[in-house]
Enzyme design. Structure first.
Site, mmCIF file in Angstrom:
data_model
loop_
_atom_site.group_PDB
_atom_site.id
_atom_site.type_symbol
_atom_site.label_atom_id
_atom_site.label_comp_id
_atom_site.label_asym_id
_atom_site.label_seq_id
_atom_site.Cartn_x
_atom_site.Cartn_y
_atom_site.Cartn_z
ATOM 1 N N LYS A 1 0.884 -1.268 0.017
ATOM 2 C CA LYS A 1 -0.020 0.174 0.208
ATOM 3 C C LYS A 1 0.872 1.305 -0.010
ATOM 4 C CE LYS A 1 -3.377 -0.119 3.026
ATOM 5 N NZ LYS A 1 -4.094 -0.017 4.242
ATOM 6 N N THR B 1 -11.528 0.271 12.078
ATOM 7 C CA THR B 1 -12.074 -0.421 13.424
ATOM 8 C C THR B 1 -13.217 -1.234 13.026
ATOM 9 O OG1 THR B 1 -13.571 1.681 13.709
ATOM 10 C CG2 THR B 1 -11.616 1.487 15.074
ATOM 11 N N LEU C 1 -16.407 11.847 6.416
ATOM 12 C CA LEU C 1 -16.269 11.532 4.983
ATOM 13 C C LEU C 1 -17.526 10.760 4.344
ATOM 14 C CD1 LEU C 1 -12.429 10.812 4.769
ATOM 15 C CD2 LEU C 1 -14.069 13.078 4.856
ATOM 16 N N LYS D 1 -20.330 11.130 15.724
ATOM 17 C CA LYS D 1 -20.004 10.293 14.337
ATOM 18 C C LYS D 1 -20.980 9.140 14.363
ATOM 19 C CE LYS D 1 -19.009 8.421 10.440
ATOM 20 N NZ LYS D 1 -17.703 8.060 10.053
ATOM 21 N N ASN E 1 -24.501 8.772 12.162
ATOM 22 C CA ASN E 1 -25.067 7.661 11.345
ATOM 23 C C ASN E 1 -26.248 6.803 11.968
ATOM 24 O OD1 ASN E 1 -22.916 7.691 9.693
ATOM 25 N ND2 ASN E 1 -21.688 6.399 10.957
ATOM 26 N N PHE F 1 -31.876 11.272 1.714
ATOM 27 C CA PHE F 1 -31.898 9.963 2.180
ATOM 28 C C PHE F 1 -33.341 9.282 2.439
ATOM 29 C CE2 PHE F 1 -28.046 11.999 3.754
ATOM 30 C CZ PHE F 1 -26.954 11.001 3.506
ATOM 31 N N CYS G 1 -18.690 1.260 6.613
ATOM 32 C CA CYS G 1 -19.037 2.143 8.009
ATOM 33 C C CYS G 1 -20.285 2.260 8.624
ATOM 34 C CB CYS G 1 -18.592 3.859 7.494
ATOM 35 S SG CYS G 1 -16.878 4.018 7.077
ATOM 36 N N ARG H 1 -17.812 -3.581 0.624
ATOM 37 C CA ARG H 1 -17.858 -4.217 2.190
ATOM 38 C C ARG H 1 -19.297 -3.987 2.405
ATOM 39 N NH1 ARG H 1 -13.731 -0.351 5.313
ATOM 40 N NH2 ARG H 1 -14.489 0.915 3.772
#
Length: 446
Positions: free
Chosen positions: A35, A85, A150, A206, A210, A251, A262, A332
């Site tokens: 990477k 995480t 982000l 955060k 979400n 949304f 995420c 993912r």
């Protein structure tokens, strides 16, 4: 300023490049030598619009470098922790091994006045624990928490021009605040709102954001189930309630639901942490949110099965889109690739394509049949399943698609096609077999 970024995955690579673009001198550190080699050559190991150009420019300027050597952080004053995480296997809790390892790896290289800044999404209480770890090492360094917000596909813009900045600081840590103000001086000069809070509040911002957005997405998908049963149009429903300023239209696009690395992981980790704190009942609604979200994937498989006559075995199904959202190669927890894999497991001949996510999909699910173009995917298909709303798919010519497939049936899992236009195009080559558009979140057939 001289800055280090520990962890050069999606978050870290974007953050490092953007900080260098703002004029800081940045070194990115990662344990993955492959990477680091890619990033050093100006090639991100993932797709993100605008990032390759930013990387190459920052590297050419001499302000950005990447290394596997943690000792390279010694010249930096501010050290960002940007490691992943992930969700632990067999549980909803988050795996903090990489965060802990990053901080522990920094400790021998910290100096008095340095600031360690966490950006990773972590369970509430993590920052206080790590702050004590940094303090007890005796270097004189301190810790702050600065969550990221982000959006994949817009990460460069969201870093260079954030909609808010949140600083989680120990009581009275004016030095930490001043250092972060220096890092983000350009954004603050443009009037970006700044919230200075304690560690726990900064950590919660955060996951709370979400946890608010996920129910909104699942709400409209729940309404889609009701609309399907009653003959209502869920898109018009969303438009109508979206005019309410208290609700808003964002949304409220019914379809396959959310995914990615995420949002699903963060809300599950939030529930796990609430249970540890003894307040799990406060977040019990998130279990139903997760359930609704996963149920949409099964419903999409059912729709494709219905449109090919009740059994997908041996049927050629063209899958358009594998990434969890457009402008990303991230698969993912992608609803799109989940549907593709489920159809293949039922015996369908799945032929899948995506503008950017073919390689990431192939690495995770090598047994699917991948092709590079829409033409190759739809040729001879018994049904087409549109699963990621890439711009190129929204702009497809229904006449051309209709002339290539074996059966003129498309299941729009993202409600991004004009059903009137597509149905009208069905008679262009064979009037007796009109194109059949079945919207994945409003499943009336016309």
């Amino acid at each position: 300023m001289k800055i280090s970024v520990i962890g050069c995955g999606y978050l870290g690579a974007v953050h490092a490049a953007c900080m260098a673009d703002l004029g800081h001198e940045v070194v990115g550190v990662d344990v993955d030598a492959a990477k680091v080699a890619l990033l050093s050559a100006g090639t991100p190991p993932f797709f993100e619009p605008g990032l390759p150009e930013l990387l190459r420019s920052a590297i050419a300027s001499g302000r950005l470098s990447f290394t596997t050597d943690i000792s390279a952080v010694r010249e930096a004053t501010v050290h960002f922790i940007a490691v992943g995480t992930p969700q632990l296997a067999q549980t909803a809790a988050l795996d903090l091994r990489y965060v802990d390892a990053a901080v522990e790896g920094l400790l021998p290289h910290l100096r008095d006045g340095d600031l360690v800044v966490g950006k990773s999404t972590v369970p509430v209480g993590t920052a206080a624990r790590l702050a004590e770890l940094v303090r007890s090492a005796g270097s004189g360094a301190t810790l702050a928490w600065n969550p990221e917000f982000l959006r994949e596909g817009f990460a460069v813009k969201d870093t260079l021009a954030p909609d808010r900045l949140v600083y989680g600081l120990a009581p009275g840590d004016s030095v930490g605040e001043r250092l972060l103000d220096s890092v983000y001086a350009s954004a603050l000069a443009l009037g970006t709102p700044k919230v200075v809070a304690d560690f726990a509040t900064a950590e919660l911002v955060k996951v709370a954001a979400n946890a608010f957005l996920a129910p909104k997405i699942s709400f409209i998908n729940a309404m889609a189930e009701v609309a399907e049963a009653t003959g209502a149009d869920v898109t018009q429903l969303a438009d109508a309630i979206g005019y309410d300023a208290r609700i808003g239209r964002k949304f409220l696009n019914a379809g396959l639901g959310f995914g990615g690395g995420c949002l699903p992981k963060d809300i599950r980790g939030f529930m796990a942490r609430a249970e540890e704190l003894g307040v799990d009942q406060a977040l019990s609604f998130l279990r139903e949110v997760d359930s609704i979200n996963l149920r949409r994937r099964g419903r999409m498989v059912d729709l494709v099965t219905e449109v090919v006559g009740g059994d997908v075995a041996g049927k050629r199904i063209a899958v358009l889109g594998l990434a969890f959202k457009p402008d990303s190669d991230d698969v993912r927890d992608s609803p799109a690739i989940d549907v593709a894999v489920r159809l293949a497991a039922l015996g369908a001949d799945v032929v899948a394509t995506d503008p950017e996510a073919l390689e990431t999909s192939r690495r995770r699910f090598p047994d699917l049949n991948y092709v590079a173009s829409v033409d190759d995917a739809v040729r001879g298909a018994d049904a087409v399943a549109l699963l990621t709303e890439w711009k190129t798919y929204r702009a497809l010519d229904p006449t051309l698609v209709g002339s290539a497939v074996a059966t003129r049936a498309i299941v729009d899992g993202r409600n991004c096609l004009d059903p009137v236009q597509w149905r009208a195009a069905g008679g262009c080559t064979e009037p007796s077999a009109p194109l059949n558009v079945l919207a994945g979140a409003n499943t009336q057939m016309r």
